[in-house]
Design an enzyme around this catalytic site. Sequence first.
Site, PDB file in Angstrom:
ATOM      1  N   ARG A  79       0.843  -1.206   0.000  1.00 40.57           N
ATOM      2  CA  ARG A  79       0.000   0.000   0.000  1.00 40.57           C
ATOM      3  C   ARG A  79       0.880   1.260   0.000  1.00 40.57           C
ATOM      4  O   ARG A  79       0.997   1.946  -1.000  1.00 40.57           O
ATOM      5  CB  ARG A  79      -0.935  -0.005   1.219  1.00 40.57           C
ATOM      6  CG  ARG A  79      -2.105   0.991   1.114  1.00 40.57           C
ATOM      7  CD  ARG A  79      -1.785   2.404   1.537  1.00 40.57           C
ATOM      8  NE  ARG A  79      -1.279   2.481   2.911  1.00 40.57           N
ATOM      9  CZ  ARG A  79      -0.715   3.565   3.414  1.00 40.57           C
ATOM     10  NH1 ARG A  79      -0.581   4.655   2.689  1.00 40.57           N
ATOM     11  NH2 ARG A  79      -0.262   3.568   4.651  1.00 40.57           N
ATOM     12  N   ASP A  80       1.559   1.528   1.100  1.00 42.78           N
ATOM     13  CA  ASP A  80       2.350   2.757   1.199  1.00 42.78           C
ATOM     14  C   ASP A  80       3.430   2.758   0.123  1.00 42.78           C
ATOM     15  O   ASP A  80       3.770   3.801  -0.435  1.00 42.78           O
ATOM     16  CB  ASP A  80       2.999   2.831   2.592  1.00 42.78           C
ATOM     17  CG  ASP A  80       3.299   4.252   3.022  1.00 42.78           C
ATOM     18  OD1 ASP A  80       3.267   5.142   2.167  1.00 42.78           O
ATOM     19  OD2 ASP A  80       3.599   4.463   4.215  1.00 42.78           O
ATOM     20  N   HIS A 123       5.148   3.885  12.708  1.00 43.37           N
ATOM     21  CA  HIS A 123       5.336   3.834  11.250  1.00 43.37           C
ATOM     22  C   HIS A 123       6.361   4.910  10.897  1.00 43.37           C
ATOM     23  O   HIS A 123       6.076   6.091  11.035  1.00 43.37           O
ATOM     24  CB  HIS A 123       3.954   4.108  10.634  1.00 43.37           C
ATOM     25  CG  HIS A 123       3.879   4.279   9.159  1.00 43.37           C
ATOM     26  ND1 HIS A 123       3.237   3.364   8.351  1.00 43.37           N
ATOM     27  CD2 HIS A 123       4.298   5.271   8.320  1.00 43.37           C
ATOM     28  CE1 HIS A 123       3.263   3.782   7.095  1.00 43.37           C
ATOM     29  NE2 HIS A 123       3.910   4.940   7.052  1.00 43.37           N
ATOM     30  N   HIS A 126       9.210   6.586   8.203  1.00 40.12           N
ATOM     31  CA  HIS A 126       9.860   6.719   6.895  1.00 40.12           C
ATOM     32  C   HIS A 126      11.337   7.036   7.129  1.00 40.12           C
ATOM     33  O   HIS A 126      11.719   7.519   8.183  1.00 40.12           O
ATOM     34  CB  HIS A 126       9.156   7.801   6.067  1.00 40.12           C
ATOM     35  CG  HIS A 126       7.852   7.325   5.501  1.00 40.12           C
ATOM     36  ND1 HIS A 126       7.710   6.966   4.190  1.00 40.12           N
ATOM     37  CD2 HIS A 126       6.656   7.087   6.097  1.00 40.12           C
ATOM     38  CE1 HIS A 126       6.463   6.551   3.987  1.00 40.12           C
ATOM     39  NE2 HIS A 126       5.797   6.612   5.127  1.00 40.12           N
ATOM     40  N   CYS A 164       4.272   9.146   0.331  1.00 40.76           N
ATOM     41  CA  CYS A 164       2.888   9.590   0.163  1.00 40.76           C
ATOM     42  C   CYS A 164       2.837  10.593  -0.980  1.00 40.76           C
ATOM     43  O   CYS A 164       3.573  11.576  -0.975  1.00 40.76           O
ATOM     44  CB  CYS A 164       2.374  10.228   1.456  1.00 40.76           C
ATOM     45  SG  CYS A 164       0.728  10.916   1.257  1.00 40.76           S
ATOM     46  N   ASN A 202       9.560   3.907   3.404  1.00 46.11           N
ATOM     47  CA  ASN A 202       9.510   3.477   4.810  1.00 46.11           C
ATOM     48  C   ASN A 202      10.816   2.796   5.181  1.00 46.11           C
ATOM     49  O   ASN A 202      11.566   2.359   4.316  1.00 46.11           O
ATOM     50  CB  ASN A 202       8.396   2.441   5.015  1.00 46.11           C
ATOM     51  CG  ASN A 202       7.031   3.027   4.822  1.00 46.11           C
ATOM     52  OD1 ASN A 202       6.630   3.318   3.707  1.00 46.11           O
ATOM     53  ND2 ASN A 202       6.306   3.214   5.894  1.00 46.11           N
TER      54      ASN A 202
END
Length: 304
Positions: free
Chosen positions: A14-15, A205, A207, A238, A247
């Site tokens: 996803r990310d 989470h 990055h 993003c 990430n």
Amino acid sequence: MNSEKVVINDVGPRDGLQNQPKILSVAQRQQLIDSLAAAALPAIEVGAFVSPKAVPAMANTDEVFHGLENPDVLYSALIPNLRGYQAAEAAGIPLTSLVIAASNTMNEQNIRMTTEQSLLVCLDVLKQAEQDNRRVQAYVATAWACPFEGQTNPEEVIRLTAKLLDGGASGIVIADTIGAANPKQVKTLMTTLVSEFGSAPFACHFHDTRAMGLANAFAAVESGIRKFDASIAGLGGCPFAPGASGNVATEDLVMMLEQMGFKTGVHMQALLAASDLAIQLTGTAKGGKAKNWIENYYHAQASA
Ligand code: COA
Ligand code: ZN
């Protein structure tokens, strides 16, 4: 050595993929997710139920989910609103993740709502989820810094966390969306949150924009956090947060935690194969910073 468990949720599908110049097919997305499941990742974020106009790479997440091989993984998907929740529920996604930023401008850029509008939407979704007996967690994005507003006020993170938990969120993921936090700031905020709400609800989470992803994960571990997002091969970013890079790479995080004596349950050899696949499919992922070392280490072990 301790042998405490740490749970890693791979958000690469996803990310990672939402920000790639190349849009993968449903079959390719499934292939990547299946490779992560084969590495025994306990949790994987498979996609997002968002506007396909806003994020074309996440279209057809329901189809992606339906073709997955391994039913034992905790699969999740991102949702921005009630429509996303309903679509995820119809698809049978076991865990959905609301997203709200701790910065008003970021919310306006990302989901076209103010923080207060987004909070009302989140609380509405949580109410519906309670009636449906479904699990919904929430991301608090830009928890340390926002690309538009600069430093985030920790009080805002605490306020949103309290409202979301009170509304029934099953967990809160505290996210450094643009990778701007340092370990000291991570320790301060996570310690405060843990002292107020306990460690159980939280995941972090990070990055790796400023190469502090692992250091920040360590600071969170020191604050009592035992759940982390990471992204295979360091994919990520993003599209609505300028300057965000990938990430922290799953292979790097697993290596660090295992060397510290934590148990992630992840099979490193299979994880390296998933990392190779992520690189091959996207053409842009770089692989974890320690990937060469990890490969050599496992190669040496296998031939010993
Ligand atoms: N899933 C799919 N489509 C959705 C949707 C959802 N959850 N929510 C709204 N839409 C559709 C609407 O039907 C509408 O479609 P149309 O143009 O064909 O009529 C379109 O999206 C716009 O809807 P609207 O209600 O006007 O929303 P908006 O333009 O203000 O956009 C979001 C709001 C939240 C839908 C959009 O900004 C979005 O999807 N953002 C996702 C951001 C993201 O994933 N960021 C990265 C992860 S943090
Ligand atoms: Zn992210």
